[in-house]
Design an enzyme around this catalytic site. Structure first.
Site, PDB file in Angstrom:
ATOM      1  N   ARG A  81       0.637 -11.626  13.292  1.00 24.82           N
ATOM      2  CA  ARG A  81      -0.409 -11.060  12.257  1.00 24.82           C
ATOM      3  C   ARG A  81       0.252 -11.043  10.887  1.00 24.82           C
ATOM      4  O   ARG A  81      -0.252 -10.474   9.857  1.00 24.82           O
ATOM      5  CB  ARG A  81      -0.711  -9.596  12.704  1.00 24.82           C
ATOM      6  CG  ARG A  81      -1.230  -9.286  13.972  1.00 24.82           C
ATOM      7  CD  ARG A  81      -2.509  -9.096  14.112  1.00 24.82           C
ATOM      8  NE  ARG A  81      -3.060  -7.755  13.153  1.00 24.82           N
ATOM      9  CZ  ARG A  81      -3.758  -8.042  12.176  1.00 24.82           C
ATOM     10  NH1 ARG A  81      -4.651  -9.064  11.867  1.00 24.82           N
ATOM     11  NH2 ARG A  81      -4.059  -6.881  11.322  1.00 24.82           N
ATOM     12  N   HIS A 106      -3.305 -10.425   8.710  1.00 21.89           N
ATOM     13  CA  HIS A 106      -3.692  -9.275   8.334  1.00 21.89           C
ATOM     14  C   HIS A 106      -4.376  -9.321   7.114  1.00 21.89           C
ATOM     15  O   HIS A 106      -4.161  -9.986   6.188  1.00 21.89           O
ATOM     16  CB  HIS A 106      -2.289  -8.380   8.011  1.00 21.89           C
ATOM     17  CG  HIS A 106      -2.702  -7.044   7.710  1.00 21.89           C
ATOM     18  ND1 HIS A 106      -1.587  -6.324   6.977  1.00 21.89           N
ATOM     19  CD2 HIS A 106      -3.437  -6.365   8.236  1.00 21.89           C
ATOM     20  CE1 HIS A 106      -2.001  -5.087   7.020  1.00 21.89           C
ATOM     21  NE2 HIS A 106      -3.090  -4.743   7.580  1.00 21.89           N
ATOM     22  N   ASN A 119       0.960  -1.225   0.058  1.00 16.65           N
ATOM     23  CA  ASN A 119       0.134  -0.029  -0.142  1.00 16.65           C
ATOM     24  C   ASN A 119       0.786   1.282  -0.034  1.00 16.65           C
ATOM     25  O   ASN A 119       1.874   1.483   0.970  1.00 16.65           O
ATOM     26  CB  ASN A 119      -0.931   0.029   1.269  1.00 16.65           C
ATOM     27  CG  ASN A 119      -2.043   1.013   1.093  1.00 16.65           C
ATOM     28  OD1 ASN A 119      -2.451   1.433   0.092  1.00 16.65           O
ATOM     29  ND2 ASN A 119      -2.549   1.071   2.394  1.00 16.65           N
ATOM     30  N   HIS A 125      -2.214   0.985  16.507  1.00 14.05           N
ATOM     31  CA  HIS A 125      -1.384   1.461  15.181  1.00 14.05           C
ATOM     32  C   HIS A 125      -0.009   2.290  15.553  1.00 14.05           C
ATOM     33  O   HIS A 125       0.122   3.140  14.855  1.00 14.05           O
ATOM     34  CB  HIS A 125      -2.264   2.024  14.248  1.00 14.05           C
ATOM     35  CG  HIS A 125      -2.092   1.949  12.974  1.00 14.05           C
ATOM     36  ND1 HIS A 125      -1.334   2.544  11.867  1.00 14.05           N
ATOM     37  CD2 HIS A 125      -2.655   0.862  12.184  1.00 14.05           C
ATOM     38  CE1 HIS A 125      -1.558   1.974  10.813  1.00 14.05           C
ATOM     39  NE2 HIS A 125      -2.275   0.765  10.829  1.00 14.05           N
ATOM     40  N   GLU A 161      -3.831  -4.174  19.696  1.00 17.28           N
ATOM     41  CA  GLU A 161      -2.799  -4.662  18.224  1.00 17.28           C
ATOM     42  C   GLU A 161      -1.903  -3.415  18.100  1.00 17.28           C
ATOM     43  O   GLU A 161      -2.474  -2.136  18.452  1.00 17.28           O
ATOM     44  CB  GLU A 161      -3.557  -4.585  17.233  1.00 17.28           C
ATOM     45  CG  GLU A 161      -2.988  -4.898  15.868  1.00 17.28           C
ATOM     46  CD  GLU A 161      -3.935  -5.119  14.781  1.00 17.28           C
ATOM     47  OE1 GLU A 161      -4.936  -5.320  14.734  1.00 17.28           O
ATOM     48  OE2 GLU A 161      -3.459  -4.620  13.459  1.00 17.28           O
ATOM     49  N   TYR A 215      -6.521   6.869  13.426  1.00 16.67           N
ATOM     50  CA  TYR A 215      -6.230   5.750  12.744  1.00 16.67           C
ATOM     51  C   TYR A 215      -7.689   4.911  12.543  1.00 16.67           C
ATOM     52  O   TYR A 215      -8.364   4.640  13.427  1.00 16.67           O
ATOM     53  CB  TYR A 215      -4.989   4.942  13.160  1.00 16.67           C
ATOM     54  CG  TYR A 215      -5.385   3.513  12.749  1.00 16.67           C
ATOM     55  CD1 TYR A 215      -5.096   3.253  11.374  1.00 16.67           C
ATOM     56  CD2 TYR A 215      -5.853   2.399  13.470  1.00 16.67           C
ATOM     57  CE1 TYR A 215      -5.298   2.152  10.570  1.00 16.67           C
ATOM     58  CE2 TYR A 215      -6.175   1.259  12.694  1.00 16.67           C
ATOM     59  CZ  TYR A 215      -5.790   1.172  11.274  1.00 16.67           C
ATOM     60  OH  TYR A 215      -6.007  -0.026  10.738  1.00 16.67           O
ATOM     61  N   ASP A 269      -6.215  -3.391   1.801  1.00 16.57           N
ATOM     62  CA  ASP A 269      -5.013  -3.465   0.799  1.00 16.57           C
ATOM     63  C   ASP A 269      -4.664  -4.850   0.638  1.00 16.57           C
ATOM     64  O   ASP A 269      -3.679  -5.224  -0.330  1.00 16.57           O
ATOM     65  CB  ASP A 269      -4.077  -2.700   1.050  1.00 16.57           C
ATOM     66  CG  ASP A 269      -3.809  -2.542   2.531  1.00 16.57           C
ATOM     67  OD1 ASP A 269      -4.773  -2.278   3.640  1.00 16.57           O
ATOM     68  OD2 ASP A 269      -2.432  -2.475   2.974  1.00 16.57           O
ATOM     69  N   GLU A 329       1.720  -7.171  11.304  1.00 13.42           N
ATOM     70  CA  GLU A 329       1.342  -7.134  10.044  1.00 13.42           C
ATOM     71  C   GLU A 329       2.421  -6.392   9.051  1.00 13.42           C
ATOM     72  O   GLU A 329       2.508  -6.390   8.053  1.00 13.42           O
ATOM     73  CB  GLU A 329      -0.060  -6.161   9.978  1.00 13.42           C
ATOM     74  CG  GLU A 329       0.168  -4.642  10.561  1.00 13.42           C
ATOM     75  CD  GLU A 329      -0.973  -3.926  10.425  1.00 13.42           C
ATOM     76  OE1 GLU A 329      -2.170  -4.597  10.772  1.00 13.42           O
ATOM     77  OE2 GLU A 329      -0.851  -2.763  10.246  1.00 13.42           O
ATOM     78  N   GLU A 332      -8.533 -11.412   9.860  1.00 10.37           N
ATOM     79  CA  GLU A 332      -9.218 -10.089   9.865  1.00 10.37           C
ATOM     80  C   GLU A 332      -9.984  -9.946   8.391  1.00 10.37           C
ATOM     81  O   GLU A 332      -9.450 -10.434   7.442  1.00 10.37           O
ATOM     82  CB  GLU A 332      -7.977  -8.918   9.638  1.00 10.37           C
ATOM     83  CG  GLU A 332      -8.479  -7.555   9.686  1.00 10.37           C
ATOM     84  CD  GLU A 332      -7.282  -6.759   9.792  1.00 10.37           C
ATOM     85  OE1 GLU A 332      -5.957  -6.968   9.342  1.00 10.37           O
ATOM     86  OE2 GLU A 332      -7.648  -5.240  10.056  1.00 10.37           O
ATOM     87  N   HIS A 386     -14.273  -4.471  10.674  1.00 11.76           N
ATOM     88  CA  HIS A 386     -14.084  -3.137  11.448  1.00 11.76           C
ATOM     89  C   HIS A 386     -15.281  -2.458  11.798  1.00 11.76           C
ATOM     90  O   HIS A 386     -15.964  -2.177  10.732  1.00 11.76           O
ATOM     91  CB  HIS A 386     -13.063  -2.497  10.390  1.00 11.76           C
ATOM     92  CG  HIS A 386     -11.660  -2.924  10.056  1.00 11.76           C
ATOM     93  ND1 HIS A 386     -10.897  -2.323   9.460  1.00 11.76           N
ATOM     94  CD2 HIS A 386     -11.058  -3.914  10.615  1.00 11.76           C
ATOM     95  CE1 HIS A 386      -9.801  -2.979   9.434  1.00 11.76           C
ATOM     96  NE2 HIS A 386      -9.784  -4.233   9.981  1.00 11.76           N
TER      97      HIS A 386
HETATM   98  C1  GCO Z   1      -4.928  -3.388  10.103  1.00 11.40           C
HETATM   99  C2  GCO Z   1      -4.163  -2.248   9.533  1.00 11.40           C
HETATM  100  C3  GCO Z   1      -4.292  -1.803   8.396  1.00 11.40           C
HETATM  101  C4  GCO Z   1      -3.082  -1.032   7.888  1.00 11.40           C
HETATM  102  C5  GCO Z   1      -2.927  -0.891   6.512  1.00 11.40           C
HETATM  103  C6  GCO Z   1      -1.838  -0.250   5.855  1.00 11.40           C
HETATM  104  O1  GCO Z   1      -4.929  -3.854  11.105  1.00 11.40           O
HETATM  105  O2  GCO Z   1      -5.993  -3.624   9.255  1.00 11.40           O
HETATM  106  O3  GCO Z   1      -3.303  -1.820  10.873  1.00 11.40           O
HETATM  107  O4  GCO Z   1      -5.318  -0.889   8.460  1.00 11.40           O
HETATM  108  O5  GCO Z   1      -3.012   0.546   8.409  1.00 11.40           O
HETATM  109  O6  GCO Z   1      -3.036  -2.301   5.982  1.00 11.40           O
HETATM  110  O7  GCO Z   1      -1.929  -0.378   4.609  1.00 11.40           O
HETATM  111 MG    MG Z   2      -3.197  -3.374  12.315  1.00 15.21          MG
END
Ligand code: GCO
Ligand code: MG
Length: 396
Positions: A276, A305, A37, A205, A229, A159, A309, A255, A332, A122
């Protein structure tokens, strides 16, 4: 079975995806995801200019050897771009091998350990009432585990609240104190509203400091989160010892890891509960499976993850991996833009009852429609630039 051609397909059905398609002289092809991404075109060049020419004529069955060749031979090992390129080749080759065997990929990995995979979508809200409304809607769709992200009073977007669009990076403001005062109350309010049965997750994040992370993990213990996380960046894995000393809240991380070496200490010292890594960013099925086996020694569970993206192709691969992996935890499931369904045909699906199904198609079960992909050309896009209120650059 020889590799006869390989090409990179870049498209943006709602967001950018980079896909590698490998063809063979047996008439079987496979696809792999290479999306990073905000840095998509660097992987395109890595594959087109440096990897594809070395693949032509090789045995498509030699997945392990090709992985080792791409990893060791480049000399500049690891890193997100290299490992996403290796992942795309790896996943495409597993797709080919499984299609050649006439089997869904999970069968080649060792067969099914489960019939369906628990997943979490989410819930985003600009404020607490909006978040609670979204949580109720997701419960109505059958979800049993839900990630909570909420706008923070006094700093607007934080975020995971707003979706990213094309164009140059947006500036976002962040404040640790405001987050620390709000997050525990927000999480407790959702727990009070939904009761004990629903699994609740939250992603910080990488935005707070180690001692604040320890405090947050301790403070939210009564909420009984499924996990917290990415509390702090894990470049320095030692900081997780500090957090662990103070709290028994489950922790998830990884991730952005691309190598087993990125998580070795965290796993060996049992500093996390969920790992992740996902095929696209951690070197494909070949390395993710190694990480999972290593993590299993400490009863650490997988949690691939699955933000938007991660392309539908990565979902195909991750769900077959999840079908097999003995120490599966959760997957996820943020969902993809509506237009993605015009480009990618997927055998995997949501079962309407909190779980994802891999499907039984040979391979990983995802195909790309190249003509449809052409209708959605690449659009430059970025993750945001985060700054503290005094202008200091901070972690996205
Ligand atoms: C999650 C992640 C994403 C990332 C994204 C970055 O836990 O899903 O933190 O939201 O921010 O994949 O490209
Ligand atoms: Mg994340």
């Amino acid at each position: 079975m020889k590799i006869t051609a390989a090409r990179v397909i870049v498209c943006a059905p709602g967001r950018n995806f980079v896909t590698l398609k490998i063809e063979t002289d047996a008439g079987i092809h496979g696809i792999g995801d290479a999306t990073v991404n905000g840095r998509e075109l660097s992987v395109v060049s890595y594959l087109q200019d440096h990897v594809v020419p070395t693949l032509i004529g090789r045995d498509a069955h030699a997945i392990e050897d090709i992985w080792q060749m791409l990893y060791r031979g480049c000399y500049w090992r690891r890193g997100p771009i290299t490992m996403a390129a290796i992942a795309a080749v790896d996943v495409a080759l597993w797709d080919i091998k499984a299609k050649a065997a006439g089997m869904p990929l999970y069968q080649l990995l060792g067969g099914a350990s489960r019939s369906r995979m628990l997943c979490y979508p989410h819930a985003r809200g600009t404020d607490l009432p909006a978040l609670l409304e979204r949580v109720a809607a997701l419960r109505g769709e059958g979800y049993r585990a839900i990630r909570l992200q909420c706008g923070i009073p006094g700093i607007g977007d934080s975020y995971g609240v707003k979706r990213q669009g094309p164009g140059l990076p947006e500036e976002q403001v962040w404040d640790i104190g405001k987050y620390m005062r709000f997050a525990p109350k927000m999480l407790q309010a959702v727990r009070d509203a939904v009761g004990e049965e629903v699994e609740l997750l939250h992603d910080t994040h990488h935005r707070i400091t180690p001692i604040d992370a320890a405090r947050l993990a301790k403070e939210v213990e009564p909420v009984n989160l499924y996990w917290l996380e990415d509390l702090v960046p894990a470049e320095n894995q030692e900081v997780y010892r500090l957090i662990r000393q103070h709290s028994v809240t489950r922790l998830a991380l990884g991730e952005i890891f691309n190598s087993i070496h990125d998580c070795r200490e965290l796993i060996q010292e049992q500093l996390i509960d969920f790992i992740r890594v996902t095929p696209v960013h951690a070197g494909g099925i070949t390395q993710v499976r190694r990480i999972a086996d290593f993590a299993a020694l400490w009863q650490i569970r997988t949690a691939c993850h699955g933000a938007g993206d991660m392309s539908p192709v990565t979902f195909g691969a991750a769900l077959h991996f999840g079908r097999w992996v003995p120490n599966f935890g959760i997957q996820e499931f943020a969902g993809h833009p509506r237009e993605a369904a015009e480009v990618f045909r997927c055998a995997w699906s949501y079962d309407g009852d909190g779980h994802l199904l891999s499907g039984e198609a040979p391979g990983h079960g995802v195909e790309i429609d190249e003509a449809a992909a052409e209708r959605f050309p690449y659009r430059r896009s970025y993750l945001g630039n985060v700054r503290l209120e005094d202008g200091t650059a901070w972690n996205y």
